[in-house]
Structures are given as C-alpha cells and as structure tokens.
Write an enzyme that holds these catalytic residues in place. Structure first.
Site, PDB file in Angstrom:
ATOM      1  N   ASP A 167       6.519 -38.720 -35.746  1.00 54.67           N
ATOM      2  CA  ASP A 167       7.936 -38.419 -35.789  1.00 54.67           C
ATOM      3  C   ASP A 167       8.904 -39.377 -35.102  1.00 54.67           C
ATOM      4  O   ASP A 167      10.072 -39.376 -35.421  1.00 54.67           O
ATOM      5  CB  ASP A 167       8.191 -36.974 -35.382  1.00 54.67           C
ATOM      6  CG  ASP A 167       7.716 -36.617 -34.005  1.00 54.67           C
ATOM      7  OD1 ASP A 167       6.828 -35.770 -33.900  1.00 54.67           O
ATOM      8  OD2 ASP A 167       8.243 -37.180 -33.039  1.00 54.67           O
ATOM      9  N   GLU A 399      -1.735 -35.977 -24.457  1.00 52.01           N
ATOM     10  CA  GLU A 399      -1.189 -35.991 -25.824  1.00 52.01           C
ATOM     11  C   GLU A 399      -1.275 -37.401 -26.414  1.00 52.01           C
ATOM     12  O   GLU A 399      -1.634 -37.589 -27.565  1.00 52.01           O
ATOM     13  CB  GLU A 399       0.267 -35.511 -25.769  1.00 52.01           C
ATOM     14  CG  GLU A 399       0.963 -35.412 -27.112  1.00 52.01           C
ATOM     15  CD  GLU A 399       2.413 -34.953 -26.988  1.00 52.01           C
ATOM     16  OE1 GLU A 399       2.895 -34.764 -25.850  1.00 52.01           O
ATOM     17  OE2 GLU A 399       3.067 -34.796 -28.042  1.00 52.01           O
TER      18      GLU A 399
HETATM   19  C1  GLC Z   1       4.671 -33.839 -31.543  1.00 54.79           C
HETATM   20  C2  GLC Z   1       3.956 -34.740 -32.528  1.00 54.79           C
HETATM   21  C3  GLC Z   1       3.645 -33.946 -33.783  1.00 54.79           C
HETATM   22  C4  GLC Z   1       2.821 -32.732 -33.387  1.00 54.79           C
HETATM   23  C5  GLC Z   1       3.599 -31.885 -32.385  1.00 54.79           C
HETATM   24  C6  GLC Z   1       2.777 -30.751 -31.829  1.00 54.79           C
HETATM   25  O1  GLC Z   1       5.909 -33.469 -32.028  1.00 54.79           O
HETATM   26  O2  GLC Z   1       4.711 -35.867 -32.826  1.00 54.79           O
HETATM   27  O3  GLC Z   1       2.959 -34.762 -34.677  1.00 54.79           O
HETATM   28  O4  GLC Z   1       2.507 -31.978 -34.505  1.00 54.79           O
HETATM   29  O5  GLC Z   1       3.953 -32.688 -31.298  1.00 54.79           O
HETATM   30  O6  GLC Z   1       1.669 -31.250 -31.191  1.00 54.79           O
END
Ligand code: GLC
Length: 433
Positions: A167, A399
């Site tokens: 994103d 993450e």
């Molecule tokens: C962040 C990531 C997305 C993911 C979300 C939940 O927004 O960019 O890809 O799905 O977190 O982990």
C-alpha cells in the site's frame, strides 16, 4: 522459547475466536490476504482454527463476488479507518450481517488452499468439506475481478486503491499525486496508526488524505465499478496483484482436479492473464516487470519487489526468469542487504525503513522463495529461505525489517510486533526445509 512455539503462541494470542488479527495493537480486525497466509501457518498448529479463519473471511464476501480487504467482526474505536468510513452498508452488494471495507486485496485463497491440499487432501475430511464449500466462492471472487476490474478483457486486472496491494509502494506516487488535495478532507487528526508506530516508518499525512479521498469517491458512487473506472484517478495494473491472481488460478485448477470439477473457464482466464502480463509489462531493456498505469497508459518504471512475483506465478519463460533473477541479484541483493527489499536499492526512492519503500516483508519472501524454486534457482531459493528464518529468529516476529546489514543503530525490527503472517509463514518455512 523455541521460535516454533513462539510463532504458535502469537497465532493463538492474536486469535479473536474464529479469526486472527494481523497485529494486536496496530491492526485489530480481520484482513483478507493476511488471513490466507495465517490460515496456512495455523494449519500446522490447529487445523480447525485454520478452517474457521477461511470461513470467517468469506463471510464478508459481497454478492458481486468481491472479497473485501477487511471484515469488521467487532467494533474497535482504536482503528482508523473503521466501518463508518467505508459505508459498505449503503451498497447493494455488501453482506447485511457483517460490516466490511469496500475494496479488495491480492487473491491468495486459491494457492493457499492448494498448498494445504498437498498435505490434507485425502487425510482430513473436514478439510475436504472446506474446499468443497470455499472453492465456488474463490471462483466468484476471481470472476468479480475479471468482470469488473478488466474492462478491456485483456486478462490484467486493475487496483483502484493503494490499499489493495503493497500500500505505500513508491510506484503509486505519481497516480496519487494526481489527486487534488484541495478537494480532499484533512484526516490527519483521525489517524490512529501514529500512536502505535513510528511516523518515519509510516505514510505521510498528505498521502493519507489522498487515500481517504479515494474512499470518499467510491462511496459517492456506491461502489459501482463502472463509475469508479470512469472517475478514479488511481487505476493500476499491478504486477504483484496479477501474479497472485495467476498463481491462485493455478491453485484453483489443482483444486478443481481434486473436486472433479470442470476447470476450462479458469484455464482460459489464466492463459489470457499470462500472455498479457508478459506482453504488456515485461521490459526486455531492463529485464524487469513493471506496473502499468491505466490513466497515463504507461509503464511505471520503478523497480519494486512485486516485479519479481511473475516467478511465483510461473509467467516467465526460462530466459526471462534467468534475466529477472539476475536483476534481483544486482538491484535487490547488492551490498550484502537481506533479500528482499520492497524497492530496489538502486532506485532513488529506496527508503530502508519506510513501509513498502524498502523494508523486507515476509509474505513477499515466501512467494519469492517458491518462485525461485519453481524455476530451479535452488541456490537463490535456499538463500531467501535461510535469510528469512535467520531474520525472524534473530529479531522477532515483526511486520517488516530493515534490509541493510545490522549495526548497533540498525536493529532491523520495523512496524508492528507479534505480527501474525510473519509467525504463520515462519511455520511454513521451517516445516519445509
Ligand atoms: C498493512 C499492510 C497490508 C496488510 C495490513 C494488515 O496495511 O500494508 O498489506 O494487509 O497491514 O496486516
């Protein structure tokens, strides 16, 4: 603690009864592609929980087939944007008994179930029942993409919001900059992510205003894809998304053979997608696949890790695969960086700590590993596998991670901790080495 037990513990702690949140403090709902990867990891720990994860995801599916990127099974005011922003209850397609977001995410369920089938088909009857139940729903979600996100019927689908893929990728910058900020609301005071994550690792406020501008536009047109296609400034045929769609089609073809279903339609979709992706998005000059901007009708010539994913999808010829692997070694692996930075380290926009602009993501590494193996690049695949396991065992279940070599200043740990897909895919890596 043994890292396998720790991974299982994280999945257990992040479980909210039937589904798993990606990260307890940062992402308190059910996310689409997260839950696919999570289900795979959970299948090593508790099969019934893995099956429930998938069933609960598909409870959010819209009647036009779209599988939303978030399901709000419960209320949590600590997150923005929550259900009130999306207004999905005002569209005719959203489910009546569950609030969801109004966009989707890369399709994972075809290849996730296919991978689980390698171990569980013929062994676990509840898994077989799950596949029977979910297979037509996955077909419907792909049908949605080919019906509504591929107006030229060329086999490549577009995303209309950056949250539908990697994103904060720098590949979206130009498209997002087309949004006139004077027409957007200022939502900076509504953001909650900056309370739990470092601002230097997150998108800027200007960008957030642009993201919400797009959501407001979708709501204005009540999520009608024809209108969105006409008015949305952001329409991109993303390599990451399309590669995952192709790989998921392949998974569906496998599942169809197990279910003894006719798979002609999926084969036709897939053939068209593979041909067009190669024709439209491969640059022979740069030996790389680039995203295509449908508004400027040009390739977006920024090397991001999604451009390596045609390896995972099996789209490349042997020659292209070799050239692409060499680009990976030259532009993503140099200087002893950890594979795989989300943006090539020789791009001026590379940023080692900022969300999707440089850091390593474990789901991308997992797909890269399988892509390299698929083409017989065993040495490179083993390297990705070893580096990924080491990264997690040394630093924890973060993450994302800084790809630069570790120093006292660079601790490599970024974003949310106790991150579910990191734990889940760690389990899949270690069970298969
Ligand atoms: C962040 C990531 C997305 C993911 C979300 C939940 O927004 O960019 O890809 O799905 O977190 O982990």
């Amino acid at each position: 603690m043994d890292p396998k037990l720790q991974a299982a513990q994280i999945l257990n702690d992040n479980n909210r009864g039937g589904y798993t949140v990606p990260s307890p403090r940062l992402y308190p709902f059910q996310w689409n592609w997260d839950s696919g990867f999570i289900a795979l990891g959970l299948s090593y720990v508790n099969e019934e929980k893995a099956f429930a994860e998938i069933r609960n995801m598909f409870k959010g599916q819209w009647s036009n087939g779209m599988l939303p990127h978030m399901n709000f099974h419960h209320v949590d005011p600590s997150y923005f944007p929550g259900p009130e922003l999306w207004g999905s209850d005002e569209t005719e397609w959203a489910p009546k008994n569950l609030l969801t977001s109004g966009i989707t995410q890369p399709p994972v369920y075809g290849f996730i179930l296919s991978r689980m089938a390698e171990r569980l088909w013929g062994v676990n009857h509840s898994f077989e029942a799950l596949v029977r139940e979910i297979y037509p729903k996955i077909i419907a979600s792909h049908q949605y993409l080919y019906n509504f996100r591929d107006p030229a019927k060329e086999g490549l689908v577009y995303i209309h919001h950056n949250w539908e893929s990697a994103d904060n990728s720098p590949a979206w910058d130009d498209a997002l900059s087309r949004i006139n900020l004077t027409e957007a609301r200022d939502v900076s005071s509504l953001r909650r992510d900056l309370k739990v994550a470092d601002a230097s690792q997150r998108p800027t406020n200007d960008n957030y205003n642009r993201y919400i501008y797009l959501v407001d536009l979708f709501k204005k047109y009540k999520y009608d894809d024809k209108a969105i296609f006409e008015y949305c400034p952001f329409l991109i045929q993303d390599i990451l998304f399309n590669s995952m769609l192709i790989r998921s089609n392949e998974g569906l073809i496998h599942l169809a053979s197990l279910l003894k279903e006719d798979n002609t339609m999926v084969r036709e979709w897939n053939q068209r997608s593979i041909t067009t992706l190669n024709k439209k998005c491969w640059s022979g000059a740069d030996n790389f696949y680039y995203d295509f901007d449908l508004r400027t009708t040009e390739l977006i010539k920024i090397k991001v890790s999604g451009g390596l994913m045609p390896l995972f999808a099996g789209v490349c010829t042997t020659g292209q695969a070799n050239d692409l692997k060499n680009t990976m070694m030259k532009s993503f692996k140099a200087n002893n960086y950890t594979l795989c930075p989300s943006c090539a380290i020789d791009e001026p926009c590379f940023d080692p700590v900022k969300y999707w602009r440089g850091p390593v993501w474990i789901n991308v590494n997992w797909m890269l590993y399988h892509g390299l193996k698929r083409y017989g690049f065993d040495k490179e695949a083993a390297m990705v596998c070893k580096e990924t396991i080491h990264l997690i065992e040394k630093n924890g279940f973060y993450e994302y991670f800084d790809p630069r070599p570790e120093t006292p200043e660079n601790k490599k740990k970024l974003g949310g901790d106790n991150f579910s897909w990191t734990a889940a895919l760690y389990l899949d890596f270690v069970h298969n080495v």
